[in-house]
Scaffold this motif. Structure first.
Motif, PDB file in Angstrom:
ATOM      1  N   ALA A  90     -11.385  27.192  31.816  1.00 33.39           N
ATOM      2  CA  ALA A  90     -11.365  28.536  32.362  1.00 33.39           C
ATOM      3  C   ALA A  90      -9.880  28.425  32.803  1.00 33.39           C
ATOM      4  CB  ALA A  90     -12.170  28.859  33.578  1.00 33.39           C
ATOM      5  N   GLY A  91      -9.451  27.511  33.653  1.00 30.80           N
ATOM      6  CA  GLY A  91      -7.967  27.513  33.714  1.00 30.80           C
ATOM      7  C   GLY A  91      -7.108  27.798  32.553  1.00 30.80           C
ATOM      8  N   ALA A  92      -7.018  26.969  32.160  1.00 27.51           N
ATOM      9  CA  ALA A  92      -6.442  27.647  30.343  1.00 27.51           C
ATOM     10  C   ALA A  92      -5.577  28.284  29.671  1.00 27.51           C
ATOM     11  CB  ALA A  92      -6.413  26.465  29.528  1.00 27.51           C
ATOM     12  N   ALA A 117       1.814  28.545  29.473  1.00 25.63           N
ATOM     13  CA  ALA A 117       0.296  29.504  30.217  1.00 25.63           C
ATOM     14  C   ALA A 117      -0.519  27.901  30.649  1.00 25.63           C
ATOM     15  CB  ALA A 117       0.627  30.478  30.638  1.00 25.63           C
ATOM     16  N   ALA A 118      -0.870  28.145  29.189  1.00 31.14           N
ATOM     17  CA  ALA A 118      -3.274  28.160  29.235  1.00 31.14           C
ATOM     18  C   ALA A 118      -2.351  26.028  30.156  1.00 31.14           C
ATOM     19  CB  ALA A 118      -2.581  27.913  27.479  1.00 31.14           C
ATOM     20  N   PHE A 119      -1.476  25.652  29.481  1.00 28.91           N
ATOM     21  CA  PHE A 119      -1.072  24.350  29.994  1.00 28.91           C
ATOM     22  C   PHE A 119      -1.402  23.783  31.366  1.00 28.91           C
ATOM     23  CE2 PHE A 119       1.614  20.639  31.554  1.00 28.91           C
ATOM     24  CZ  PHE A 119       0.773  19.522  30.388  1.00 28.91           C
ATOM     25  N   ILE A 120      -0.111  25.430  31.884  1.00 31.17           N
ATOM     26  CA  ILE A 120      -0.005  25.366  33.415  1.00 31.17           C
ATOM     27  C   ILE A 120      -1.683  25.136  34.125  1.00 31.17           C
ATOM     28  CG2 ILE A 120       0.991  26.119  35.245  1.00 31.17           C
ATOM     29  CD1 ILE A 120       3.519  26.445  33.975  1.00 31.17           C
ATOM     30  N   ILE A 251      -1.788  23.471  22.376  1.00 31.40           N
ATOM     31  CA  ILE A 251      -1.366  24.359  20.649  1.00 31.40           C
ATOM     32  C   ILE A 251      -2.419  24.932  19.748  1.00 31.40           C
ATOM     33  CG2 ILE A 251       0.750  23.117  21.057  1.00 31.40           C
ATOM     34  CD1 ILE A 251      -0.887  20.794  19.001  1.00 31.40           C
ATOM     35  N   SER A 252      -4.135  24.334  20.132  1.00 34.07           N
ATOM     36  CA  SER A 252      -4.999  25.043  19.640  1.00 34.07           C
ATOM     37  C   SER A 252      -5.897  26.031  20.613  1.00 34.07           C
ATOM     38  CB  SER A 252      -5.642  23.186  19.257  1.00 34.07           C
ATOM     39  OG  SER A 252      -6.173  23.584  20.770  1.00 34.07           O
ATOM     40  N   GLY A 253      -5.975  25.879  21.239  1.00 38.52           N
ATOM     41  CA  GLY A 253      -6.593  27.593  22.660  1.00 38.52           C
ATOM     42  C   GLY A 253      -7.457  26.619  22.754  1.00 38.52           C
ATOM     43  N   LEU A 254      -8.922  27.142  22.736  1.00 42.33           N
ATOM     44  CA  LEU A 254     -10.164  26.333  23.486  1.00 42.33           C
ATOM     45  C   LEU A 254     -11.469  25.465  22.024  1.00 42.33           C
ATOM     46  CD1 LEU A 254     -11.097  28.450  25.923  1.00 42.33           C
ATOM     47  CD2 LEU A 254      -9.260  26.523  25.994  1.00 42.33           C
TER      48      LEU A 254
END
Length: 326
Positions: A90-92, A117-120, A251-254
């Motif tokens: 959810a955060g990513a 932004a996804a990583f953070i 690098i992959s999304g969910l």
């Protein structure tokens, strides 16, 4: 199995390259042999500049998610736990969605704003969940799970609101769905150079906690009798699992089911000893996702299926089979 998967994934795609040619190219690059170039120059460019970085990226994502799955399942003492159980996904997702609304084009070391932004977002959510669950210097497992569920629901609602107001926020819904469904988005060796040390270092670090995870299977009180520092190890294991998951998501999304199914299958095959379970799951997860990404590229070519769809189609029935026959 992983080596075979890597060669197959490099050989097949929009342009098929014979396996013997790939092997000769690789040996030439490693300066082991000096085979004459009987292949087209464009084939070598396709393999080493386009296909191989993506394949290696897929292997790193699979290894990271599977190792994180082992860590979370061992820490939470629940074989149904996965790397996203405490809000990482959810955060990513929210971090990536917010990045897509910003009118700036930022890149750092080969990474665009969305993966950063996804990583953070993934790491920030885990930190929030941990602090919400921590009471009186301790972090009960049940509190962590409940906090993860609540925070995930809240962040998912915020993201759904942003998507429903996509015109106002300037969202590209196709990009959002691509991130949510999973897609190995590696376009350069620079990205691999950043992600590989995080994933490999995280897996090596996790291996040092194999005995601690074995002790956790006795419960927190039993682990304490064996000399395990419960709260310290919870923080470190949680941090390692979250770092691995965040690195993969960037690098992959969910991509679902890798961190759930692979450790479960390996545990049934090799037993619950984390000294063997961790490295074996990392290798199996890498091979699984490399093959899944290959299928995503070739099944409906030239249309590419989101790799998360492939892992769900393969993983869900397999997991149901494991539940019914074990």
């Amino acid at each position: 199995g992983l080596v075979v998967a890597l060669f197959l994934a490099n050989a097949f795609g929009a342009v098929n390259v014979p396996l013997p040619d790939i092997l000769k190219m690789a040996l030439n690059k490693l300066a082991v042999f000096d085979f004459p170039s009987t292949w087209r120059a464009v084939d070598e460019t396709i393999i080493f500049q386009i296909r191989l970085p993506r394949v290696i990226g897929g292997a790193l994502v699979g290894a990271a998610l599977a190792a994180a799955g082992v860590l979370f399942q061992g820490l939470l003492r629940n074989p149904m736990a996965d790397p996203y159980i405490i809000g990482t996904s959810a955060g990513a997702a929210l971090g990536a969605t917010i990045a897509m609304t910003l009118p700036i084009n930022l890149a750092f070391l080969g990474f665009g704003l969305v993966p950063m932004a996804a990583f953070i977002g993934a790491l920030a959510t885990v930190i929030l969940v941990y602090n919400l669950a921590r009471v009186g210097g301790k972090t009960p497992i049940i509190s962590m799970l409940l906090a993860g569920f609540v925070v995930s629901a809240l962040l998912a609602a915020v993201m759904a609101f942003m998507m429903s107001m996509s015109d106002r926020f300037g969202l590209n819904l196709h990009s959002v769905y691509s991130f949510l469904m999973g897609h190995i988005s590696v376009t350069s060796w620079g990205q691999i150079a950043i992600i590989a040390p995080l994933v490999i270092g995280g897996i090596i670090g996790a291996r040092f906690f194999a005995f601690h995870l074995n002790a956790f299977s006795l419960g927190e009180e039993g682990a304490a009798y064996l000399g395990i520092e419960i709260e310290r190890d919870k923080i470190l294991i949680l941090a390692l699992g979250s770092l691995l998951t965040a690195a993969a998501v960037s690098i992959s999304g969910l991509v679902g089911f890798v961190g759930l199914v692979v450790p479960h299958a390996v545990r049934l095959s090799l037993g619950p000893d984390h000294r063997l379970l961790l490295p074996a799951s990392a290798l199996a997860g890498a091979a699984f996702l490399v093959i899944a990404d290959l299928l995503a590229r070739i099944l409906l070519a030239p249309v590419e299926i989101p790799v998360g769809v492939i892992t769900a189609i393969i993983g869900a029935p397999f997991f149901i089979y494991l539940l019914r026959h074990t």
